[in-house]
Every structure is written in C-alpha cells, then in structure tokens.
Scaffold this active site. Structure first.
Site, PDB file in Angstrom:
ATOM      1  N   GLU B  73      23.063  -0.960  56.581  1.00 20.67           N
ATOM      2  CA  GLU B  73      21.764  -0.697  57.030  1.00 20.67           C
ATOM      3  C   GLU B  73      21.557  -0.050  58.363  1.00 20.67           C
ATOM      4  O   GLU B  73      20.874   0.806  58.541  1.00 20.67           O
ATOM      5  CB  GLU B  73      20.747  -2.227  56.950  1.00 20.67           C
ATOM      6  N   PHE B  96      15.415  -4.959  51.501  1.00 20.42           N
ATOM      7  CA  PHE B  96      14.678  -6.068  51.673  1.00 20.42           C
ATOM      8  C   PHE B  96      14.103  -6.383  53.201  1.00 20.42           C
ATOM      9  O   PHE B  96      15.295  -5.843  54.041  1.00 20.42           O
ATOM     10  CB  PHE B  96      15.084  -7.393  51.313  1.00 20.42           C
ATOM     11  N   HIS B 142      15.325 -13.560  51.276  1.00 20.34           N
ATOM     12  CA  HIS B 142      14.974 -12.036  50.654  1.00 20.34           C
ATOM     13  C   HIS B 142      13.404 -12.293  50.480  1.00 20.34           C
ATOM     14  O   HIS B 142      13.033 -11.607  49.381  1.00 20.34           O
ATOM     15  CB  HIS B 142      15.552 -11.984  49.390  1.00 20.34           C
TER      16      HIS B 142
END
Lengths: 322, 336
Positions: B73, B96, B142
């Site tokens: 990420e 997420f 999450h």
C-alpha cells in the site's frame, strides 16, 4: 563515454558550485545568519553531477533531505535556492519548503524530501508517467544507504521492476545513516545486492570518481530510456561534513574524515585527472572557482535583501483554487 | 421511472466515464483487475476489486491504464503520488481504509504537502478510493472509519457519499479535482440500490445536502449514518417530532454554512458518526455549533457515535457498536 570540453567544464562547474554552496551555508549557520535543519552534500558531488550529466529536460529527479547537490546538478538556480533557505518569498518554493523540500519542476526537480525513502515510490510514479505518456523521459531517485532499510525502498523497487519502469535508483552509500555506521544496521557491505530480490539490474560505482559514476549511470539511464527497465546503482561515497550542520560527529574519528578529504576529494580527483590528461587547464578551473564564488556571494546578498512572505501566504497553496 | 443501480455500479460507471473522457486517468490498486487481462488464458476480466467496483475497466482500457499492484500500500500510493505530480490523474484503490496503517506516509507527508512545500508549483490530482466502516462482520482491522485521520491533514479533501447517485457525482468531481481527495466508500451501503442519472455529472465537494426537511431538530450524518438518521426521522415523525436530516457528503471541506443554517432553523442538533467519539467528525460538528451557533441552540448538542473501542467481530456486539436509530431517537427525545 567521451565527454566534450564543454561537458567537462560543466561537470567541474557543478561540482564546484555544490561544494561552494554547502561551505557557504555551513559558514552562514555558524555565523548565526541562517537557520533551519541543513544537511550538506559536500564530499558527494561526483554522484549527483555524474548522474545528472546524462539527463535532459524530459527527465525527473527526486532527492532526499541532503538535496542541495541534486538540485544544482539538475540545473535549479542557486539564487532561488539560497532565497529559499533564507525563507524569502523569492525562493524556489516561496520560502515555504526550506532546505528539506527544495523543488523546482521547471527543471524536473521533484523535490528534496524529509522522509527517508519516501522519494523512491515517487520516482517510480514519475517513471510511470513517462512510461504511459511515452515521453521518452526517465526518472532518477537519489537516496542514502539508510533508506535501503525502509519499506518504501523495497516496495518501490519491486513495483518499478515488475512494471519495467524507466527508473534509475541511485544509492548514495556514504557509510553512515545519520550517526550509525552502515555495518551496525545493515548486514551486507555492497547494498547493490538488494536489487537481486527484485530481479533488477545493479552496479557499484566509486562515488568519489566523477568518471566512474558518469559511465555507470550512463549505462543505467540508457537502459531505462530504451525500455530495458530500472537499475539500482550504488555509489560509494563519503559525507565530508556531519549529518546536519552542528553535528559534533562524535561517531567517527577525525583521522577517518581527514583521510577521505585529503586523498579522496572528488573535486581533487577530477582536477588531477583532467589536468594530467590535458583535457582542461588549471587556469580554466581557477576561472570557474572565481565565478562560482562570486555567484554564491551575490546569491547570499540577494537572499538577505529579499522580502519575506506576507501573512496571507500562510494560507495559500494548500489546495488548488484556480 | 429513473434507472436504479447499486452503489458499486455507480462507482464503476463514474470510473468508466472518467477514463473515457481523460486519457491521463489511470486506475491502480490491489486486485482491481484481480487477474483480469490474461487474454491468453481467456480471462479478460476477473475480480475487478474486492467490491467489484473496477470490474470491466481492464477490458475497456487495457493494462497500461488499469493496473493490479503488489500488496504494497505504501509503495503503490507513493507511486500514485509521483505519477500525479508529473502529469497523470491516478485513481488508487486502498482496499480497506484500515490499511492506512501501512500506507500513511504518501498521503500524510507527500500528497498532502507537496503543493504547499513547493510553493504552489505542483498539482497532485490523486483520488484514493477506500472501502470503510462496520457492518460486514469483518472485525477490528477491516471495519474502521478512519476519515478523522485524513480530515485532520491539511492538503487532503475527504468525501463520503451516502447514496449511489452521490457516489457517482462526487467521484467524478474528486477525480477531476487538481488535488488529493480521499473517497470513502461505506461497505454497508455498497449493495444499496438507488436512482442514478445517466451520463456525466458532478457534485461539488464541500456541499452538504438536506435529505429530509424538518423543523424540530437537526440530525447530521455522513455515509451510512445518513441512512440510520433517516430511519430515526421516520420513527420520530410517528412520535410527533419533525427531524431535518443533513448529509455532510464532504468532510473536508465541510459545509459549515449548511450545518449552522439547519441549526438556526431547528434550534437543536444531534450529530451521528460511526467513528469513536474522540477527535471525530461528531466532536468537530459539535464544536462548530457551540463556537459559531451558540445563539441558535435551545438545547445541548448531542453526539451519537461508536464507543471508544475497536470494532468487535461477534454480530451481536458489532450491531451494538454501530450507531443505531434507537440511539438517535433516544438522543433527540432527551433534548426536550
């Protein structure tokens, strides 16, 4: 790779400009005329200069907290840089960036960066732009040995490799991550081996030798430009000054740094080589010295007289409003 | 009757329109092709993102502009920032919002600050779409609503639609904004169906919407809590209380004018935020009312938020975690 007379003069001019700029800053801070977090590049001039000698207006460079040398090598004007360091509105970033954030996209300089390793994915991104827009440009990211222990290094190199991006990663291994010797924090001597994890080409250059850097960077940049993908080029170098201006440098011996300065100074090595080979004369080099010193002095004078930003400038440039 | 599509389909449509109209728009993220594009194996399209919002893009626009990224990420958001700063208009998908934990630097220290640090000499037209919020039995890592973090970072804008139509219009505006925008997609709304106009349209960032008119009390929500607020307003109506519901839609810039206007109209305000109570949008809105709307207040401002806990897994506990219509009704009833 042969260099013309003009290219050699330009290389010396840039290395000398970087050295003079950094020495002047050191003096100005010591004299209390300048403030801020300053990380000086003296000693590493051959790396920025040897790499950027291959770059054109199409190309982007990204830099680090020790970024003045990369800016000068890529062509950013020292007058704007000096004004920036003085926090003046005439600075390259209107005084809002300072030493760790000097940037000038007019010259393809995508910024110094205060976060170690953060420029590496940015470099991949600039290379992605070049790739998708088929501009013919390459992106070059400079960073230190310390950055190779950051996640951004590993993530960025993996992305650049798997996407075959036109990027060149220049690892300036100066032996110290701030105060910590590289061997304290990294279990290998040649950091270029880390490229193997990403099936990336790599090489190691003598970062004190302009000609060695020039040759190896040239190969890497040509490969990137021709669609051959990224390279990790490690340049072994040495920081003549501390991590920051004011660093007491208690982590290394005077003998060690004196030895580098006396025997491995990149400007001396360059001069010896070109004068011996009768490519340039000492007179030509001394002429450059004088012009560089004059220009730096004038840049300081102009910066000290330039206006500060206005209170209204505090609130602008956060969002695009026009 | 106007066409009805889901929240996910509305986002998908916006992405198709944005890519069609501007060759600089690229889309990247984890599994956004999801293995699609393997033409040699007859797999033209596959996952299209964890929620399916990017389905079909690889087929329509090809692998240059639609890219599966490694599970990195920080790396791909940093790459997207670099691409944005040099002439592309990337739309990155952060699967997420909880993954901000491993990806914050490119947003916090790069995207948000480059323009300011460079004295206005760069534009970073980056959109980060991210799935967030509780209600999917996805547990603590999450399910968070971390927009409080991005709203607190000058240089970023943060948007959160509550209907499919808003999702499409706000996303098109976000992509065309010349700065970085965090686009929050509430997981629990993704299958909601609503009327969505055909074609290209934009909804300005920073404009709230009154989604139900009322006169006795104002209920301010965002994303999923707008739906909960509307449910509470129905129940309050049955009890004889007329509630006005304001959907913030954009968390920064925030439509302070609209908040103060509804407060002035009704004299009391309940703000409903799915985040924990500290440093939240709820506390921000409450502070605004006290600071600038004090003269309008006939009662204390009430916050209905999640508790100061991680999001639990057990469905029984998760349902307790999320602000409910019951809680909103109770908060309103306590005002009088």
């Amino acid at each position: 790779m042969e260099l013309s007379h003009d290219q050699l003069l330009d290389a010396y001019w840039r290395m000398r400009m970087i050295r003079a700029f950094e020495e002047k800053l050191n003096d100005l801070v010591t004299a209390g005329r300048l403030t801020g977090f300053l990380h000086l590049y003296a000693g590493e001039e051959a790396v920025a200069t040897g790499v950027c000698a291959h770059l054109t207006d199409l190309d982007i460079v990204n830099s680090t907290h020790r970024g003045h040398g990369h800016c000068i090598a890529k062509g950013v004007e020292v007058e704007g840089m000096m004004a920036e360091l003085y926090g003046r509105s005439t600075g390259t970033c209107k005084g809002k960036g300072g030493s760790m954030h000097i940037a000038d996209l007019d010259y393809g300089m995508l910024g110094a960066n205060g976060i170690v390793g953060a420029g590496i994915p940015l470099t991949a991104g600039a290379a992605l732009t070049a790739s998708i827009k088929k501009s013919g440009g390459v992106a070059v990211g400079f960073f230190g040995d310390g950055a190779t222990n950051q996640g951004q290094f590993h993530e960025g190199l993996n992305i650049a490799s798997v996407w075959n991006l036109p990027a060149v990663f220049i690892l300036e291994n100066n032996g110290y991550g701030e105060a910590s010797p590289t061997e304290f924090v990294t279990p290998m001597t040649d950091l270029a081996v880390r490229a193997k994890s990403y099936a990336m080409e790599s090489d190691v250059a003598d970062g004190m030798d302009f000609f060695d850097v020039y040759e190896k960077a040239g190969t890497a940049i040509e490969r990137a430009r021709n669609g051959g993908g990224p390279t990790l080029l490690e340049c072994k170098t040495y920081r003549f000054m501390g991590h920051y201006v004011g660093d007491p440098m208690t982590y290394r011996t005077k003998e060690e740094s004196e030895d580098w300065k006396q025997n491995r100074d990149p400007l001396d090595l360059f001069e010896n080589r070109v004068v011996e080979a009768q490519l340039l004369t000492s007179d030509e080099l001394r002429g450059i010295d004088a012009r560089v010193d004059q220009r730096i002095a004038a840049a300081v004078d102009a910066a000290e007289q330039a206006p500060f930003p206005t209170p209204a400038d505090l609130l602008t440039d956060v969002y695009v409003t026009e | 009757m106007t066409r009805q599509i889901t929240f996910t389909e509305a986002i998908n449509e916006a992405l198709h329109i944005a890519m069609q109209n501007d060759p600089d728009v690229i889309v990247l993220g984890e599994d956004i092709c999801g293995g699609g594009g393997r033409k040699d194996q007859g797999i033209e399209d596959a996952w299209g993102g964890i929620m399916g919002a990017t389905r079909g893009l690889i087929k329509a626009f090809g692998p240059e502009r639609v890219r599966d990224t490694p599970i990195s990420e920080m790396g791909f958001l940093g790459t997207a920032v670099g691409a944005a700063a040099t002439g592309l208009r990337p739309v990155a998908e952060l699967m997420f919002m909880d993954f901000l934990g491993v990806s914050l630097d490119p947003l916090l220290n790069q995207a948000a600050k480059l323009r300011y640090m460079f004295g206005g000499k760069v534009r970073v037209p980056l959109t980060v779409r991210t799935s967030m919020g509780a209600g999917s039995r996805a547990a603590a890592q999450h399910s968070q609503t971390l927009y409080g973090i991005t709203v607190g970072i000058p240089g970023l804008k943060t948007v959160i639609p509550s209907t499919p139509a808003d999702a499409k219009g706000l996303l098109l505006t976000a992509i065309r904004d010349d700065g970085p925008v965090i686009f929050c997609e509430p997981k629990s709304l993704m299958n909601d169906v609503g009327e969505v106009p055909e074609g290209d349209y934009e909804i300005p960032l920073g404009k709230a919407a009154i989604v139900r008119e009322g006169s006795d009390v104002s209920i301010v929500g965002m994303g999923r809590t707008v739906k909960t607020a509307l449910e509470a307003a129905d129940r309050l109506a049955a009890l004889g209380t007329s509630a006005e519901v304001l959907d913030l839609r954009s968390l920064h810039p925030m439509d302070e004018e609209a908040i103060l206007a509804t407060l002035q109209k009704t004299g009391s305000l309940v703000v409903v935020d799915e985040s924990p109570p500290r440093c939240s949008i709820a506390s921000d809105v409450a502070a605004l009312c006290v600071d600038q709307g004090f003269d309008y207040l006939n009662a204390p401002v009430k916050k209905v938020t999640a508790p100061h806990t991680p999001v639990p897994f057990s469905p029984v506990l998760e349902d307790l975690y999320v602000p409910s219509a019951d809680q909103i009704v109770a908060a309103v009833r306590a005002l009088s």
